[in-house]
Enzyme design. Structure first.
Site, PDB file in Angstrom:
ATOM      1  N   ARG A  98       0.858  -1.190   0.000  1.00  0.00           N
ATOM      2  CA  ARG A  98       0.000   0.000   0.000  1.00  0.00           C
ATOM      3  C   ARG A  98       0.889   1.233   0.000  1.00  0.00           C
ATOM      4  O   ARG A  98       1.724   1.388   0.888  1.00  0.00           O
ATOM      5  CB  ARG A  98      -0.908  -0.004   1.232  1.00  0.00           C
ATOM      6  CG  ARG A  98      -1.724   1.263   1.381  1.00  0.00           C
ATOM      7  CD  ARG A  98      -2.629   1.183   2.602  1.00  0.00           C
ATOM      8  NE  ARG A  98      -3.418   2.389   2.737  1.00  0.00           N
ATOM      9  CZ  ARG A  98      -3.227   3.322   3.674  1.00  0.00           C
ATOM     10  NH1 ARG A  98      -2.275   3.181   4.574  1.00  0.00           N
ATOM     11  NH2 ARG A  98      -3.997   4.388   3.725  1.00  0.00           N
ATOM     12  N   HIS A 142      -2.700  11.433   0.762  1.00  0.00           N
ATOM     13  CA  HIS A 142      -2.271  11.054   2.117  1.00  0.00           C
ATOM     14  C   HIS A 142      -1.671  12.316   2.744  1.00  0.00           C
ATOM     15  O   HIS A 142      -0.457  12.469   2.832  1.00  0.00           O
ATOM     16  CB  HIS A 142      -1.253   9.913   2.033  1.00  0.00           C
ATOM     17  CG  HIS A 142      -1.003   9.206   3.334  1.00  0.00           C
ATOM     18  ND1 HIS A 142      -1.292   7.876   3.546  1.00  0.00           N
ATOM     19  CD2 HIS A 142      -0.485   9.635   4.500  1.00  0.00           C
ATOM     20  CE1 HIS A 142      -0.957   7.525   4.771  1.00  0.00           C
ATOM     21  NE2 HIS A 142      -0.465   8.581   5.381  1.00  0.00           N
ATOM     22  N   GLU A 188      -7.349   8.543   5.970  1.00  0.00           N
ATOM     23  CA  GLU A 188      -7.748   9.108   7.265  1.00  0.00           C
ATOM     24  C   GLU A 188      -8.475  10.438   7.108  1.00  0.00           C
ATOM     25  O   GLU A 188      -8.075  11.463   7.683  1.00  0.00           O
ATOM     26  CB  GLU A 188      -6.534   9.275   8.180  1.00  0.00           C
ATOM     27  CG  GLU A 188      -5.957   7.953   8.606  1.00  0.00           C
ATOM     28  CD  GLU A 188      -4.754   8.058   9.538  1.00  0.00           C
ATOM     29  OE1 GLU A 188      -4.317   9.178   9.850  1.00  0.00           O
ATOM     30  OE2 GLU A 188      -4.246   6.997   9.951  1.00  0.00           O
ATOM     31  N   ASN A 329      -7.790   2.351   9.543  1.00  0.00           N
ATOM     32  CA  ASN A 329      -6.484   2.404  10.223  1.00  0.00           C
ATOM     33  C   ASN A 329      -6.742   2.276  11.715  1.00  0.00           C
ATOM     34  O   ASN A 329      -7.410   3.131  12.306  1.00  0.00           O
ATOM     35  CB  ASN A 329      -5.770   3.728   9.934  1.00  0.00           C
ATOM     36  CG  ASN A 329      -5.418   3.866   8.467  1.00  0.00           C
ATOM     37  OD1 ASN A 329      -5.641   2.948   7.675  1.00  0.00           O
ATOM     38  ND2 ASN A 329      -4.863   5.003   8.093  1.00  0.00           N
ATOM     39  N   TYR A 331      -5.141   1.610  15.609  1.00  0.00           N
ATOM     40  CA  TYR A 331      -3.965   1.538  16.481  1.00  0.00           C
ATOM     41  C   TYR A 331      -4.307   1.379  17.957  1.00  0.00           C
ATOM     42  O   TYR A 331      -3.498   0.894  18.732  1.00  0.00           O
ATOM     43  CB  TYR A 331      -3.118   2.817  16.340  1.00  0.00           C
ATOM     44  CG  TYR A 331      -2.439   2.952  15.005  1.00  0.00           C
ATOM     45  CD1 TYR A 331      -1.169   2.426  14.807  1.00  0.00           C
ATOM     46  CD2 TYR A 331      -3.060   3.598  13.945  1.00  0.00           C
ATOM     47  CE1 TYR A 331      -0.520   2.538  13.581  1.00  0.00           C
ATOM     48  CE2 TYR A 331      -2.421   3.719  12.715  1.00  0.00           C
ATOM     49  CZ  TYR A 331      -1.155   3.190  12.544  1.00  0.00           C
ATOM     50  OH  TYR A 331      -0.523   3.298  11.330  1.00  0.00           O
ATOM     51  N   GLU A 397      -3.991   0.118   7.944  1.00  0.00           N
ATOM     52  CA  GLU A 397      -2.852   0.395   8.829  1.00  0.00           C
ATOM     53  C   GLU A 397      -3.128  -0.229  10.188  1.00  0.00           C
ATOM     54  O   GLU A 397      -4.226  -0.094  10.736  1.00  0.00           O
ATOM     55  CB  GLU A 397      -2.638   1.901   9.033  1.00  0.00           C
ATOM     56  CG  GLU A 397      -2.117   2.621   7.819  1.00  0.00           C
ATOM     57  CD  GLU A 397      -1.845   4.112   8.088  1.00  0.00           C
ATOM     58  OE1 GLU A 397      -1.664   4.499   9.256  1.00  0.00           O
ATOM     59  OE2 GLU A 397      -1.835   4.871   7.108  1.00  0.00           O
TER      60      GLU A 397
HETATM   61  O1  IFM Z   1       2.423   7.597   9.971  1.00  0.00           O
HETATM   62  C1  IFM Z   1       1.051   7.745  10.159  1.00  0.00           C
HETATM   63  C2  IFM Z   1       0.344   7.664   8.816  1.00  0.00           C
HETATM   64  O2  IFM Z   1       0.801   8.622   7.913  1.00  0.00           O
HETATM   65  C3  IFM Z   1      -1.146   7.877   9.014  1.00  0.00           C
HETATM   66  N1  IFM Z   1      -1.639   6.976  10.018  1.00  0.00           N
HETATM   67  C4  IFM Z   1      -0.995   6.956  11.287  1.00  0.00           C
HETATM   68  C5  IFM Z   1       0.493   6.684  11.065  1.00  0.00           C
HETATM   69  C6  IFM Z   1       1.226   6.570  12.406  1.00  0.00           C
HETATM   70  O3  IFM Z   1       1.226   7.784  13.072  1.00  0.00           O
END
Ligand code: IFM
Length: 510
Positions: A98, A142, A188, A329, A331, A397
């Site tokens: 990606r 992005h 995002e 994404n 986390y 992500e």
């Molecule tokens: O590095 C970033 C990415 O550009 C967008 N999502 C979160 C990642 C980690 O901070």
């Protein structure tokens, strides 16, 4: 003493094999489920002023000194090292890569003439991937809008962006669509509007007092809503174009990407349960409700009032259903506490409209930024299933933030990777329509918030090394073994650990 050493070694061995002794493998996932890893243009390419590329809003942001004085001028030099990097992807066993296209490399003025060198670069990269049977998954935006468009008419704040974004997408579909089947319009979208226009800690760093951090211009009360509106219109226009002009011939798929937290009520109260729903509406529903049903969430319309733009009937129809998949994404999982008091203020930003307090779940490990919560990722997928009709989802992500240079033996990242992939398997078995998983990130790259001080990569790059050689971390080795269909990877990885220890010791502590 000897016995003590033996005991310590034994305990480490047991802990490691319990934590990472995965009973699952790649073979437990459907053959057409795709595993990959990702990067984005400004974070890895470098060659910022080479071959006709012009600055993006991210270049401007980074050069303002905000990211600890670091910038993406050279980054990982992926622009020159793409062949080597694709070989590394082959060695890792990636099935997909990606990456994003730098709009200002391809069309330096944001609109108008295409830069032949930019076109050549992306053609080369895509060809290299295809020749090694690695699927390209391409993002168009992005966080790196051409600065030329920001200067000319305010970028995403102006409705003109819809036409220019669609024309840029057209160039990409026309030139690369014979080999690229997966297109994401905007990465995002939700974080881009919140970070860039409410709090101002991301490009283009716009916000207003008292909401953001030191912005020289902006309006945190209204701009995020306007920008989100334009993103949805631009996304839908690009989708319409693709479906009308390219889909029949190219058979590709198009989607939008959102950042997702899993939210958990802080207290066992009705207020916190309602606040959690509200947080989901503001983070996900802001984009997902229009995409799925053509309308913004009722809570948002109520709390933002006239600051929230309306769709015409035609726009609403055009946005509804304008996606083949959603990119997620993920986390972190956060607690949500009701903060309805903020609605009493007359002057509000999006955050105050959302009226919640977000509280981190603390982790007792100092090397790890995010607690590993596979159940949070499963929660998000279940939410997409139950609330939005189970659309196809790619986890675009997922990764673990650690200090850069800390070590090549990134056990916390291995555990995170292993935990999330196992969680994903449970979601799949539970009927979630999840189609793929990409680790963030393939390389240690230029980070959004803290330049080169943190890392997410499977591969480490020593920035003092003039050749910017890539060094595999344990996480890369683990992923390779997993992708090869191995179970109980920890056994093999302890061997690797020894080899890497030798490298780390020589490399970092000389
Ligand atoms: O590095 C970033 C990415 O550009 C967008 N999502 C979160 C990642 C980690 O901070």
């Amino acid at each position: 003493m000897e016995f003590l050493l033996f005991l310590i070694f034994f305990i480490i061995l047991v802990v490691k094999s319990v934590d990472c002794g995965n009973q699952f493998s790649r073979d437990d996932f459907p053959a057409d489920f795709v595993f990959g890893s990702g990067t984005s243009a400004y974070q890895v390419e470098g060659a910022a002023a080479e071959d006709g590329r012009t600055p993006s809003i991210w270049d401007t942001f980074a050069h303002s000194g905000i990211t600890h004085g670091a910038n993406g001028d050279v980054a990982c030099d992926h622009y020159h090292k793409y062949k080597e990097d694709v070989q590394l992807m082959v060695d890792t066993g990636l099935e997909a890569y990606r990456f994003s296209i730098s709009w200002s490399r391809l069309i330096p003025n944001g609109r108008g003439p295409v830069n032949p060198k930019g076109l050549q670069y992306y053609n080369n990269l895509i060809n290299e991937l295809i020749s090694h049977e690695i699927q390209p998954h391409v993002t168009l935006h992005h966080s790196d809008l051409p600065q030329a468009l920001e200067d000319e008419y305010g970028g995403w704040l102006n409705r003109k962006i819809v036409k220019d974004f669609t024309a840029y997408a057209d160039v990409c579909f026309r030139n690369f669509g014979d080999r690229v089947s997966y297109w994401t319009t905007v990465n995002e979208a939700n974080v881009f509007v919140l970070g860039g226009y409410d709090i101002g800690f991301l490009p283009p760093a716009r916000c207003s007092f008292p909401f953001g951090v030191n912005c020289s211009r902006g309006n945190s009360s209204s701009e995020p809503y306007i920008v989100a509106h334009h993103i949805l219109l631009a996304h839908a226009a690009a989708a319409r174009l693709y479906n009308k002009k390219y889909k029949e011939k190219q058979h590709g798929f198009l989607g939008l990407n959102l950042f997702a937290y899993w939210f958990v009520p802080f207290r066992n109260t009705t207020e916190d349960a309602i606040a959690t729903k509200r947080a989901n509406d503001f983070y996900l529903g802001w984009f997902l409700n229009p995409l799925v049903s053509g309308e913004y969430p009722i809570t948002m319309k109520k709390n933002a009032g006239s600051r929230m733009p309306d769709f015409t009937n035609l726009e609403s129809k055009q946005i509804k259903g304008s996606f083949d998949f959603l990119g997620v994404n993920f986390y972190n999982t956060l607690y949500v506490k009701d903060n309805s008091d903020s609605l009493k203020k007359e002057h509000r930003d999006v955050d105050a409209d959302m009226a919640v307090e977000l509280i981190p779940m603390l982790d007792n490990s100092s090397t790890v930024e995010f607690p590993v919560t596979p159940w949070g990722l499963q929660g998000v997928l279940e939410y997409f299933k139950q609330v939005y009709g189970n659309p196809p989802v790619y986890i675009h992500e997922n990764g673990q933030r650690m200090q850069r240079n800390s070590t090549l033996e990134d056990w916390p990242r291995v555990m995170s990777l292993s935990g999330y992939i196992e969680g994903l398997l449970h979601s799949l078995r539970n009927g979630s329509n999840v189609r793929g998983y990409f680790t963030w990130s393939f390389l240690d790259l230029f980070e959004m918030l803290d330049g080169y001080e943190s890392s997410y990569g499977l591969y480490y790059i020593d920035l003092d090394d003039p050749d910017l050689v890539r060094h595999p971390k344990l996480s890369a080795k683990w992923y390779t073994q997993f992708l090869k269909g191995k179970r109980n990877i920890s056994d093999g990885i302890i061997e690797l650990d020894k080899n890497l220890s030798a490298f780390s010791t020589a490399h970092f502590f000389q």
